[in-house]
Write a protein that holds these residues in place. Structure first.
Motif, PDB file in Angstrom:
ATOM      1  N   LEU A  59       0.851  -1.187   0.000  1.00 32.04           N
ATOM      2  CA  LEU A  59       0.000   0.000   0.000  1.00 32.04           C
ATOM      3  C   LEU A  59       0.886   1.236   0.000  1.00 32.04           C
ATOM      4  O   LEU A  59       2.012   1.183   0.476  1.00 32.04           O
ATOM      5  N   PRO A  60       0.356   2.353  -0.521  1.00 35.58           N
ATOM      6  CA  PRO A  60       1.121   3.593  -0.360  1.00 35.58           C
ATOM      7  C   PRO A  60       1.245   3.926   1.124  1.00 35.58           C
ATOM      8  O   PRO A  60       0.429   3.483   1.933  1.00 35.58           O
ATOM      9  N   GLU A  61       2.267   4.650   1.475  1.00 38.15           N
ATOM     10  CA  GLU A  61       2.524   5.058   2.868  1.00 38.15           C
ATOM     11  C   GLU A  61       1.255   5.544   3.553  1.00 38.15           C
ATOM     12  O   GLU A  61       0.940   5.192   4.677  1.00 38.15           O
ATOM     13  N   ARG A  62       0.504   6.401   2.834  1.00 32.31           N
ATOM     14  CA  ARG A  62      -0.721   6.954   3.382  1.00 32.31           C
ATOM     15  C   ARG A  62      -1.875   6.482   2.503  1.00 32.31           C
ATOM     16  O   ARG A  62      -2.210   7.146   1.518  1.00 32.31           O
ATOM     17  N   ALA A  63      -2.445   5.331   2.840  1.00 26.10           N
ATOM     18  CA  ALA A  63      -3.562   4.810   2.056  1.00 26.10           C
ATOM     19  C   ALA A  63      -4.749   5.760   2.237  1.00 26.10           C
ATOM     20  O   ALA A  63      -4.902   6.366   3.290  1.00 26.10           O
ATOM     21  N   THR A  64      -5.601   5.890   1.201  1.00 23.46           N
ATOM     22  CA  THR A  64      -6.717   6.826   1.322  1.00 23.46           C
ATOM     23  C   THR A  64      -7.891   6.208   2.069  1.00 23.46           C
ATOM     24  O   THR A  64      -8.757   6.911   2.555  1.00 23.46           O
ATOM     25  N   GLY A  65      -7.928   4.868   2.133  1.00 23.46           N
ATOM     26  CA  GLY A  65      -9.013   4.214   2.851  1.00 23.46           C
ATOM     27  C   GLY A  65     -10.228   3.955   1.975  1.00 23.46           C
ATOM     28  O   GLY A  65     -11.357   3.992   2.441  1.00 23.46           O
ATOM     29  N   HIS A  66      -9.985   3.694   0.679  1.00 23.63           N
ATOM     30  CA  HIS A  66     -11.061   3.317  -0.229  1.00 23.63           C
ATOM     31  C   HIS A  66     -11.250   1.807  -0.099  1.00 23.63           C
ATOM     32  O   HIS A  66     -10.313   1.042  -0.344  1.00 23.63           O
ATOM     33  N   VAL A  67     -12.442   1.392   0.322  1.00 21.42           N
ATOM     34  CA  VAL A  67     -12.659  -0.026   0.598  1.00 21.42           C
ATOM     35  C   VAL A  67     -13.741  -0.585  -0.316  1.00 21.42           C
ATOM     36  O   VAL A  67     -14.799   0.024  -0.475  1.00 21.42           O
ATOM     37  N   VAL A  68     -13.455  -1.723  -0.945  1.00 22.79           N
ATOM     38  CA  VAL A  68     -14.447  -2.363  -1.807  1.00 22.79           C
ATOM     39  C   VAL A  68     -14.593  -3.826  -1.410  1.00 22.79           C
ATOM     40  O   VAL A  68     -13.596  -4.539  -1.259  1.00 22.79           O
ATOM     41  N   PHE A  69     -15.826  -4.259  -1.204  1.00 22.58           N
ATOM     42  CA  PHE A  69     -16.141  -5.678  -1.053  1.00 22.58           C
ATOM     43  C   PHE A  69     -16.701  -6.141  -2.388  1.00 22.58           C
ATOM     44  O   PHE A  69     -17.654  -5.540  -2.885  1.00 22.58           O
ATOM     45  N   GLU A  70     -16.113  -7.179  -2.980  1.00 25.47           N
ATOM     46  CA  GLU A  70     -16.595  -7.691  -4.273  1.00 25.47           C
ATOM     47  C   GLU A  70     -17.134  -9.094  -4.097  1.00 25.47           C
ATOM     48  O   GLU A  70     -16.366 -10.039  -3.912  1.00 25.47           O
ATOM     49  N   ASN A  71     -18.434  -9.241  -4.135  1.00 26.00           N
ATOM     50  CA  ASN A  71     -19.086 -10.552  -4.064  1.00 26.00           C
ATOM     51  C   ASN A  71     -18.488 -11.445  -2.983  1.00 26.00           C
ATOM     52  O   ASN A  71     -18.132 -12.598  -3.235  1.00 26.00           O
ATOM     53  N   ASP A 121      -7.736   0.487  -1.191  1.00 30.79           N
ATOM     54  CA  ASP A 121      -7.051   1.352  -2.154  1.00 30.79           C
ATOM     55  C   ASP A 121      -6.737   0.589  -3.449  1.00 30.79           C
ATOM     56  O   ASP A 121      -5.652   0.732  -4.018  1.00 30.79           O
ATOM     57  N   GLY A 122      -7.675  -0.225  -3.887  1.00 29.89           N
ATOM     58  CA  GLY A 122      -7.513  -0.943  -5.148  1.00 29.89           C
ATOM     59  C   GLY A 122      -6.626  -2.168  -5.065  1.00 29.89           C
ATOM     60  O   GLY A 122      -6.428  -2.863  -6.061  1.00 29.89           O
ATOM     61  N   VAL A 123      -6.097  -2.475  -3.888  1.00 25.17           N
ATOM     62  CA  VAL A 123      -5.201  -3.623  -3.745  1.00 25.17           C
ATOM     63  C   VAL A 123      -5.947  -4.745  -3.017  1.00 25.17           C
ATOM     64  O   VAL A 123      -6.532  -4.522  -1.956  1.00 25.17           O
ATOM     65  N   ASP A 124      -5.938  -5.930  -3.624  1.00 29.34           N
ATOM     66  CA  ASP A 124      -6.551  -7.100  -2.984  1.00 29.34           C
ATOM     67  C   ASP A 124      -5.796  -7.375  -1.678  1.00 29.34           C
ATOM     68  O   ASP A 124      -4.577  -7.574  -1.699  1.00 29.34           O
ATOM     69  N   ILE A 125      -6.515  -7.383  -0.536  1.00 24.71           N
ATOM     70  CA  ILE A 125      -5.804  -7.481   0.747  1.00 24.71           C
ATOM     71  C   ILE A 125      -5.104  -8.826   0.941  1.00 24.71           C
ATOM     72  O   ILE A 125      -4.209  -8.936   1.770  1.00 24.71           O
ATOM     73  N   THR A 126      -5.454  -9.831   0.142  1.00 29.46           N
ATOM     74  CA  THR A 126      -4.734 -11.104   0.286  1.00 29.46           C
ATOM     75  C   THR A 126      -3.322 -11.003  -0.296  1.00 29.46           C
ATOM     76  O   THR A 126      -2.491 -11.856  -0.044  1.00 29.46           O
ATOM     77  N   GLY A 127      -3.072  -9.950  -1.083  1.00 29.21           N
ATOM     78  CA  GLY A 127      -1.729  -9.763  -1.635  1.00 29.21           C
ATOM     79  C   GLY A 127      -0.800  -9.005  -0.704  1.00 29.21           C
ATOM     80  O   GLY A 127       0.384  -8.849  -0.979  1.00 29.21           O
ATOM     81  N   LEU A 128      -1.344  -8.541   0.420  1.00 27.21           N
ATOM     82  CA  LEU A 128      -0.546  -7.774   1.378  1.00 27.21           C
ATOM     83  C   LEU A 128      -0.128  -8.669   2.530  1.00 27.21           C
ATOM     84  O   LEU A 128      -0.787  -9.662   2.815  1.00 27.21           O
ATOM     85  N   SER A 129       0.944  -8.299   3.212  1.00 28.10           N
ATOM     86  CA  SER A 129       1.256  -9.044   4.430  1.00 28.10           C
ATOM     87  C   SER A 129       0.253  -8.605   5.493  1.00 28.10           C
ATOM     88  O   SER A 129      -0.237  -7.474   5.466  1.00 28.10           O
ATOM     89  N   ARG A 130      -0.078  -9.501   6.418  1.00 27.62           N
ATOM     90  CA  ARG A 130      -1.059  -9.161   7.447  1.00 27.62           C
ATOM     91  C   ARG A 130      -0.561  -7.988   8.283  1.00 27.62           C
ATOM     92  O   ARG A 130      -1.321  -7.115   8.668  1.00 27.62           O
ATOM     93  N   ALA A 131       0.745  -7.970   8.531  1.00 29.60           N
ATOM     94  CA  ALA A 131       1.302  -6.893   9.361  1.00 29.60           C
ATOM     95  C   ALA A 131       1.108  -5.546   8.673  1.00 29.60           C
ATOM     96  O   ALA A 131       0.735  -4.561   9.305  1.00 29.60           O
ATOM     97  N   GLU A 132       1.347  -5.504   7.347  1.00 27.78           N
ATOM     98  CA  GLU A 132       1.203  -4.232   6.640  1.00 27.78           C
ATOM     99  C   GLU A 132      -0.253  -3.792   6.651  1.00 27.78           C
ATOM    100  O   GLU A 132      -0.573  -2.645   6.956  1.00 27.78           O
ATOM    101  N   LEU A 133      -1.158  -4.731   6.339  1.00 27.77           N
ATOM    102  CA  LEU A 133      -2.586  -4.410   6.329  1.00 27.77           C
ATOM    103  C   LEU A 133      -3.018  -3.857   7.683  1.00 27.77           C
ATOM    104  O   LEU A 133      -3.628  -2.799   7.779  1.00 27.77           O
TER     105      LEU A 133
END
Ligand SMILES: Nc1ncnc2c1ncn2[C@@H]1O[C@H](COP(=O)(O)OP(=O)(O)OP(=O)(O)O)[C@@H](O)[C@H]1O
Ligand SMILES: [Mg+2]
Length: 290
Positions: free
Chosen positions: A33-45, A101-113
């Motif tokens: 994620l960018p240093e300062r994520a904007t907090g745009h959240v999307v749930f897709e199905n 922020d447009g990034v699938d959270i499964t692609g992030l480390s849990r710590a970063e998320l």
């Protein structure tokens, strides 16, 4: 002896349960994620259930704009806490995706998320140490000035000033010398200092009196300003000004809109609201009023 055996058995059961638990899926860090994520959240199905034989959340889609406050209401067991647990990735989805922020959270480390998300829960957890250190726990490299700034913004400063030792007051783990409201205020200050892009408040003001709740509410407003927030509340008076209210029932979002829109629609939210303000006998929490 019989008593000791009994409690030892209970402990052993819990230990074995932990040992038997499924391993957390290993992480494949593909994105950041960018240093300062904007907090745009999307749930897709999104579909999810704790137990495969009991479907809970099925095919849920939702988009939350950066900086908006989303209130989640609904009867006990509707899946409100589950929804926010999924954002924190405490559980894996059965289907669908959640994007931050447009990034699938499964692609992030849990710590970063989790570094981007601040949570304030119903029961305030404090540790044995000074008030100052308890606030600083939100961000360990915060300076003393930043601690006091956070305390001022969240109404903590007011009661700390009345203590003879101020911020150096040592609190016990169960913090019996502080009231429940003061404890909650402290955890809000902690979230404030962490400065997360996304804020989750699960019943954060459920156990305080109305006067303290007013204070906590002001503190929350300071905290919610320009960041995306999910607020779970049973007391509807606390979430009237949310940008969007989600009414959940049985794992589904049955209504969605602002307070005025939902009141005008005269559906489940309307009934819940009426029940609360008419001081109805039936507990609004058990869904019987819905
Ligand atoms: N860890 C878990 N394992 C299995 N089932 C669970 C677990 N946590 C919750 N559930 C079940 O999932 C459903 C939704 O629970 P959830 O905690 O999301 O409800 P809620 O809307 O937050 O309710 P409340 O208003 O009481 O906090 C409930 O039926 C609950 O029993
Ligand atoms: Mg809950």
């Amino acid at each position: 002896m019989a008593n000791m055996l009994q409690s030892a058995l209970a402990s052993a059961e819990r230990t074995l349960e932990l040992l038997d638990a499924d391993e957390q899926d290993t992480e494949t860090v593909r994105e950041h994620l960018p240093e300062r994520a904007t907090g745009h959240v999307v749930f897709e199905n999104v579909s999810f259930s704790y137990d495969p034989s009991e479907p809970l959340i099925a095919d849920l889609s939702l988009e939350v704009q950066p900086g908006h406050t989303v209130a989640i209401v609904g009867p006990t067991g509707a899946g409100k806490t589950t929804l926010v647990n999924l954002i924190m990735r405490f559980y894996e989805l059965n289907a669908g995706r959640i994007l931050l922020d447009g990034v699938d959270i499964t692609g992030l480390s849990r710590a970063e998320l989790r570094g981007h998300v601040g949570m304030v829960l119903q029961d305030a957890w404090l540790f044995n140490g000074s008030l100052r250190d308890n606030i600083r726990y939100g961000r360990l490299d915060a300076t003393d000035d930043e601690v006091i700034e956070a305390a001022k913004a969240t109404m903590v400063d007011r009661f700390v000033r009345q203590l003879p030792e101020g911020y150096d007051t040592i609190i016990e783990e169960n913090a019996s010398s502080l009231s429940a409201g003061e404890r909650q205020l402290l955890t809000i200050a902690r979230a404030f200092i962490a400065n997360p892009s996304l804020l989750i408040l699960d019943e954060a003001t459920s156990s305080v009196d109305t006067r303290t709740e007013l204070l906590v509410q002001q503190a929350m407003q300071a905290l919610r300003a320009d960041r995306t927030s999910f607020v779970i509340a049973h007391r509807l008076s606390t979430i009237r000004d949310a940008d969007t209210i989600l009414m959940m029932q049985n794992g589904r979002i049955v209504e969605q809109g602002t307070h005025e829109q939902l009141m005008a629609a005269g559906g489940a939210y309307f009934s819940l609201y009426q029940a609360q303000f008419a001081g109805a006998e039936t507990s609004v929490d058990d869904g019987s009023a819905v």
